[in-house]
Design an enzyme around this catalytic site. Structure first.
Site, short mmCIF file in Angstrom:
data_model
loop_
_atom_site.label_atom_id
_atom_site.label_comp_id
_atom_site.label_asym_id
_atom_site.label_seq_id
_atom_site.Cartn_x
_atom_site.Cartn_y
_atom_site.Cartn_z
N ARG A 46 0.85 -1.19 0.00
CA ARG A 46 0.00 0.00 0.00
C ARG A 46 0.88 1.24 0.00
NH1 ARG A 46 1.81 1.97 3.92
NH2 ARG A 46 0.70 3.91 3.53
N ALA A 48 0.79 5.14 -2.22
CA ALA A 48 0.66 5.42 -3.65
C ALA A 48 1.89 4.99 -4.48
CB ALA A 48 0.34 6.90 -3.83
N ASP A 238 -1.91 10.95 -2.71
CA ASP A 238 -2.25 9.90 -3.67
C ASP A 238 -2.49 10.49 -5.06
OD1 ASP A 238 -2.86 8.56 -0.98
OD2 ASP A 238 -2.89 6.96 -2.46
O1 MRU Z 1 -4.73 3.39 1.89
P1 MRU Z 1 -3.25 3.61 1.87
O2 MRU Z 1 -2.57 3.12 3.09
O3 MRU Z 1 -2.63 3.08 0.61
O4 MRU Z 1 -3.10 5.18 1.84
C1 MRU Z 1 -1.81 5.73 1.73
C2 MRU Z 1 -1.78 7.20 1.85
O5 MRU Z 1 -2.79 7.86 1.90
C3 MRU Z 1 -0.44 7.85 1.81
O6 MRU Z 1 -0.42 9.01 2.58
C4 MRU Z 1 -0.12 8.21 0.35
O7 MRU Z 1 -0.27 7.10 -0.47
C5 MRU Z 1 1.24 8.78 0.20
S1 MRU Z 1 2.43 7.50 0.44
C6 MRU Z 1 3.94 8.05 0.19
#
Ligand code: MRU
Length: 347
Positions: A46, A48, A238
């Site tokens: 997980r 982004a 994201d």
């Molecule tokens: O649902 P997730 O855990 O994938 O959400 C991740 C986030 O919201 C992070 O803050 C985002 O992807 C930035 S990661 C460098």
């Protein structure tokens, strides 16, 4: 020593299963497309940038599977792309990676090629996407330093470290870099309901890096900003729209609004490729809605009387006007964002 939460070895995608942390550090070897898509959906991998990288490797593995069943390259590519796209809709990284892999295929298919050559070229492209992410993290940390060198207390949300990326991080790597110069740094980590990416993952990384931190419940953030005299809030993204509206983990909008009210700078840290200049504003960003069960149950125990009466968006959109700056690998963007982004794009 750096963590290696994602790697590609002998046609397997090797990932550290983030759904089990911090209790268990278990690596999974994923050898087919459907298990990678499932790992993305279930947040075993997980963040982004990490899902963008996983998508690139998933594409290669999927194409290999389809070609071995006798499908044409065009049929394989279309099927694999649709399959991966259906995993998670919000992070632009996943879509960018698939676009790059598709372009690579058209470049190769125009030439005299064998399936073996094609697959080798696709592996190289996926590895480039992975390596570029690591390099982008280094540049973000360098670009952020002049803005942050005075800070003593920072607050961060979700997990934006090695686990969420190709191996270093966005906001959390900026914090790590800062800690080298500021040994009095304190990091406030929001637990990040409902899946606890802050308390399970960010705190786990900070333990490894031996950086001082405190975990707070999400609802303590506004008062913690005041009590701990927070100097800056740092989050990842994201997807960032052209006007600076930023989709990130649910709760980010509330943090930004609180920070604005308390005159605390609120920084988004992301690779420039997370900026989606095709999307004019945040209202057009598709927000993933996840299962109610993530809110309604904890360790199998029911937490609400009727599990169907929950709403579980994975992300929210912070208005660009609440974002003090967007720190990218290509430089720091300041408002008005549309102008800044178009300037960076040379338009
Ligand atoms: O649902 P997730 O855990 O994938 O959400 C991740 C986030 O919201 C992070 O803050 C985002 O992807 C930035 S990661 C460098």
């Amino acid at each position: 020593m750096e963590l290696k939460p994602i790697s590609f070895e002998k046609w397997n995608l090797r990932i550290l299963d983030q759904s089990l942390l911090p209790e268990k550090e278990k690596y999974l070897n994923l050898e087919d497309l459907s298990s990678i898509v499932d790992a993305i959906k279930t947040l075993k991998v997980r963040g982004a940038p990490a899902i963008g990288i996983a998508a690139a490797y998933a594409f290669v593995i999927g194409i290999r599977e389809e070609l071995s069943k006798g499908k044409t390259i065009e049929e394989s590519s279309e099927m694999v792309i649709q399959n991966i796209k259906a995993s998670r809709p919000t992070a632009v990284n996943l879509f960018n990676s698939l676009e790059r892999m598709k372009i690579k295929i058209t470049e190769i298919v125009g030439e005299n090629y064998s399936h073996k050559d094609l697959l080798n070229e696709l592996v190289k492209e996926a590895e480039r996407i992975h390596e570029e992410d690591v390099q982008a993290s280094r540049k973000m940390a360098i670009n952020a330093f002049p803005l942050l060198k005075h800070v003593r207390v920072v607050l961060t949300h979700c997990n934006t470290g090695a686990l969420a990326t190709g191996g270093l991080g966005t906001a959390l790597y900026v914090i790590r870099h800062l800690y080298k110069a500021r040994k009095d740094l304190l990091v406030l980590v929001t637990e990040t309901r409902p899946l606890l990416q802050g308390s399970r993952l960010t705190a786990w990384e900070l333990e490894k890096y031996r950086i001082p931190y405190r975990v707070i419940v999400d609802s303590a953030a506004a008062s913690a900003m005041e009590v701990f005299d927070v100097d800056a809030v740092l989050v990842g993204a994201d997807r960032v729209a052209l006007n600076g509206d930023t989709a990130n983990k649910i709760g980010t909008f509330g943090l930004a609004a609180s920070a604005k009210l308390q005159n605390i700078p609120f920084y988004v840290v992301c690779p420039f490729t997370s900026i989606d200049s095709q999307t004019p504003g945040g209202k057009l960003i598709k927000i993933e809605i996840r299962s109610e069960s993530e809110i309604a149950y904890f360790n199998g125990k029911k937490l609400v009387p009727d599990p169907n009466k929950c709403w579980n968006p994975a992300f929210d959109v912070t208005p660009g006007e609440c974002v003090s700056a967007i720190i990218t690998d290509r430089g720091v963007l300041k408002p008005p964002y549309e102008e800044a982004i178009l300037r960076f794009l040379g338009r």
